[in-house]
Every structure is written in C-alpha cells, then in structure tokens.
Scaffold this active site. Sequence first.
Site, PDB file in Angstrom:
ATOM      1  N   LYS A  17       0.852  -1.195   0.000  1.00 12.07           N
ATOM      2  CA  LYS A  17       0.000   0.000   0.000  1.00 12.07           C
ATOM      3  C   LYS A  17       0.881   1.237   0.000  1.00 12.07           C
ATOM      4  CE  LYS A  17      -4.066   2.058   0.633  1.00 12.07           C
ATOM      5  NZ  LYS A  17      -3.649   3.105  -0.332  1.00 12.07           N
ATOM      6  N   LYS A  23       5.257   2.180  -3.014  1.00 11.17           N
ATOM      7  CA  LYS A  23       5.382   3.575  -3.433  1.00 11.17           C
ATOM      8  C   LYS A  23       5.727   3.593  -4.907  1.00 11.17           C
ATOM      9  CE  LYS A  23       5.242   6.541  -0.877  1.00 11.17           C
ATOM     10  NZ  LYS A  23       4.217   7.497  -0.377  1.00 11.17           N
ATOM     11  N   THR A  33      -3.863  12.776   7.006  1.00 15.15           N
ATOM     12  CA  THR A  33      -2.480  12.870   7.500  1.00 15.15           C
ATOM     13  C   THR A  33      -2.378  13.934   8.582  1.00 15.15           C
ATOM     14  OG1 THR A  33      -1.581  12.127   5.379  1.00 15.15           O
ATOM     15  CG2 THR A  33      -0.084  13.298   6.856  1.00 15.15           C
ATOM     16  N   ASN A  75      -0.640  20.241   1.590  1.00 14.83           N
ATOM     17  CA  ASN A  75      -1.843  19.575   2.105  1.00 14.83           C
ATOM     18  C   ASN A  75      -1.762  19.343   3.604  1.00 14.83           C
ATOM     19  OD1 ASN A  75      -3.227  16.794   2.875  1.00 14.83           O
ATOM     20  ND2 ASN A  75      -4.397  17.644   1.182  1.00 14.83           N
ATOM     21  N   SER A 108      -6.845   5.567   4.419  1.00  9.97           N
ATOM     22  CA  SER A 108      -6.849   4.817   3.156  1.00  9.97           C
ATOM     23  C   SER A 108      -7.289   3.378   3.399  1.00  9.97           C
ATOM     24  CB  SER A 108      -5.457   4.824   2.518  1.00  9.97           C
ATOM     25  OG  SER A 108      -5.248   5.981   1.759  1.00  9.97           O
TER      26      SER A 108
END
Length: 427
Positions: free
Chosen positions: A80, A119, A203, A234, A361
């Site tokens: 992931k 990633k 996050t 973000n 997620s």
Amino acid sequence: MAADRNTGHTEEDKLDVLKSTQTVIHKALEKLGYPEEVYELLKEPMRLLTVKIPVRMDDGSVKIFTGYRAQHNDSVGPTKGGIRFHPNVTEKEVKAVKALSIWMSLKCGIIDLPYGGGKGGIVCDPRDMSFRELERLSRGYVRAISQIVGPTKDVPAPDVFTNSQIMAWMMDEYSRIDEFNSPGFITGKPLVLGGSHGRESATAKGVTICIKEAAKKRGIDIKGARVVVQGFGNAGSYLAKFMHDAGAKVVGISDAYGGLYDPEGLDIDYLLDRRDSFGTVTKLFNDTITNQELLELDCDILVPAAIENQITEENAHNIRAKIVVEAANGPTTLEGTKILSDRDILLVPDVLASAGGVTVSYFEWVQNNQGFYWSEEEVEEKLEKMMVKSFNNIYEMANNRRIDMRLAAYMVGVRKMAEASRFRGWI
C-alpha cells in the site's frame, strides 16, 4: 569524501534517506533479537518495477515518460502506498522511493494494518501538462503496472502532485482492464466513486492527534501553545488550521519560498484563503524569514511538514521547541535525532505521526470491500482510537527501554513483518 569516525558514514550518507532507514531497521532488528537474514529480507523492496509510458500530447507529438512502482514486503498482506508525479528522476530519487516504500511498511506495522508498503510515481511535471495529457498519462501508467497491482496485490493512493481526480482516472482504467468495477484497487478517490470521508485531511488529523498526546506527556496545554509548521501544502495547511481551531497559537508557517512569523499568532484563515494550489503564500508578503530561521524559532511544538533532511547535526542544537512532531517523511537525520534526544526534546517520528493518511486509506479500502460506508464522525473516531493506541505503545516502549521514539517505532513496525515472514517460512 571523509567518513565520520564514529559511524563510518560520509556526509552524503548522513543525508541518504535509504541508508538512514536501513541503519535504524538493522538496529531495531538487533534489539529484537532477529538474525541477520531478516535484515537482508527487509532492507530493500522485494520488487522495483520501471516502465515506459508513451503519451500522445495535445500538439500531436508522442512523449515517453518513465514510471516506477516499489513494493517493499507483502508478508502481512497487499502492499500500500502513494503515487507521486515528480519532475526529476535520479539515483537519489529512486533511493527515496525505496525508502518511502519501507516507511509505508513500518507505518502499517505500527498502526497494525494488514498491509506492506509500496510507493511509485511518474517522472513528469504536472504543472506543464494539460488536463487531458494528465489523464492519458495516468491511464497509461495503470496499463503499464496492471499486472502487479490490484485490491489484493498492491493498493495505490495519492502523493506528491496527485489528487482524487487522478485516482478516479486510474480506478476507471483498472476497472476496464479487470472487466469489473474495482473501487478497492486505489484509495483517495472522490466520495462519489467510493472515497472515504476524512481522507484528504487524514495525514494532518493523525499528526494533530500525536501532537495532543505528546503535549499531554510533557504537560503542555494545547490552548495557547506556540506552534511552528514548516510546509503549507496539504498536510501543513490542514494541520495549521486544526491547531488554530484547537486554541493553539500558530506563530510560524513556511512554504518553499520562505516563512512568516508573528509571536502573537498568525491569521491562519487569512493565509489559507490566499495560498495557491501548490501551497505557496509567502510570496505575497515582504517581511519574511528563511526556512532555517523558522525551524529555530522559540516555540512549544515544531512540525516539519515539508521535505526530508531539515533538522540535521548542523542545526539540531539550535532547535528551541519542546516537542518536534514529524509530519513530513524523513525531516530529521539520525544525527539530528540523537542531538534532540540528548537535549530531552520529545521527537515523534514520521512513521508514527504521519500514519493517519494510510490509516484512513485502509478505512476506504475496507468500506469499498464491504460496500458499506461510514460517516465522517465514525472515520475520525476510529482514526483517533488507532493513533492514540499506537502512540502510547511506542511512547511506553521508548521509556521502558530508554531509547528514542524513532527506534521504538521501528521496532514495533519491523516486528510484524518479521513475524509474518517467519510464520510463512520465508526465514
């Protein structure tokens, strides 16, 4: 380049995020009593795929882009991790992608998610591409990696310069290839396509939870606490807003062009209204400070939320915060970590503090798989419960073993992978 007598590391090594990560993994496995072969298994991704993606540009020409996908370890479950669109590819960037996939494995182990780390990304500058060119590139990337990804293999998500629209294109392309609607193939999607409430700010929410827990441990009241945030993208912008709303005094923020400082507290809502889509706001002001000056401001809580290698042995002695919480990946070098620890500055490591994104997620993937969706309140409640539990586990281990929280977090993260690999008969 000369090597350090104590560590054998050159100055370049000290800023190499992959080598730094491997150093801490090795130390964590040694402390846990695992043999050397476990380190050999976990020190690098098990797979690194490089692909070429031909894209028809708007002017009729064809441009060939390079894409990649790293999968660290799938002993626990599917890998992931995010997909980044990045303009430069160098040996350093490939090393960073390897390190990022390892960090994702650690985050999943720390939060106890059924994943390994992944990633990937594409070498491009999305700022120079049209909407339709980005769509063609996104779909081409999925076609190129489709054999190694999927809801039970590897589940991508947004990262640098990617967003919910790009995730939507990728999900649609994978569904065409799979000949089945596959929302669980990717996370960070728009709500209407199976996205989860709270994903965009996840996050920053996770970092906020860690800040509050760390403040409790150090007897700092969040109301009125002086907070400095490096980075206004973000994570940084959401975090500044959450801290402001919690009653903290955000006295400093920065972007790639510099920083802003006000000892009485910045007007965060005003700054959020004026930042551009790349998180830039300081260019609107004449009275700015450097990022280096921002890191060394007198404050209670410092949050590096920008890029790696910001707190090093060169400036760690000058950090005046009582608590440092890493919202970015790898913002503090190992030497910087040791100096902060020696000075009794509580450092909450990236693999714990920034795990809110992968946690939500995971919630999105679970909701996609079961076809039942949760409210924003339910998502936030579940996230807080998991983050608080993980924070306290790592804080207690660090105290009991008299080690820093980074090493404690790595010990928790690698143990799950090591045990899963052992039971599978890999080691």
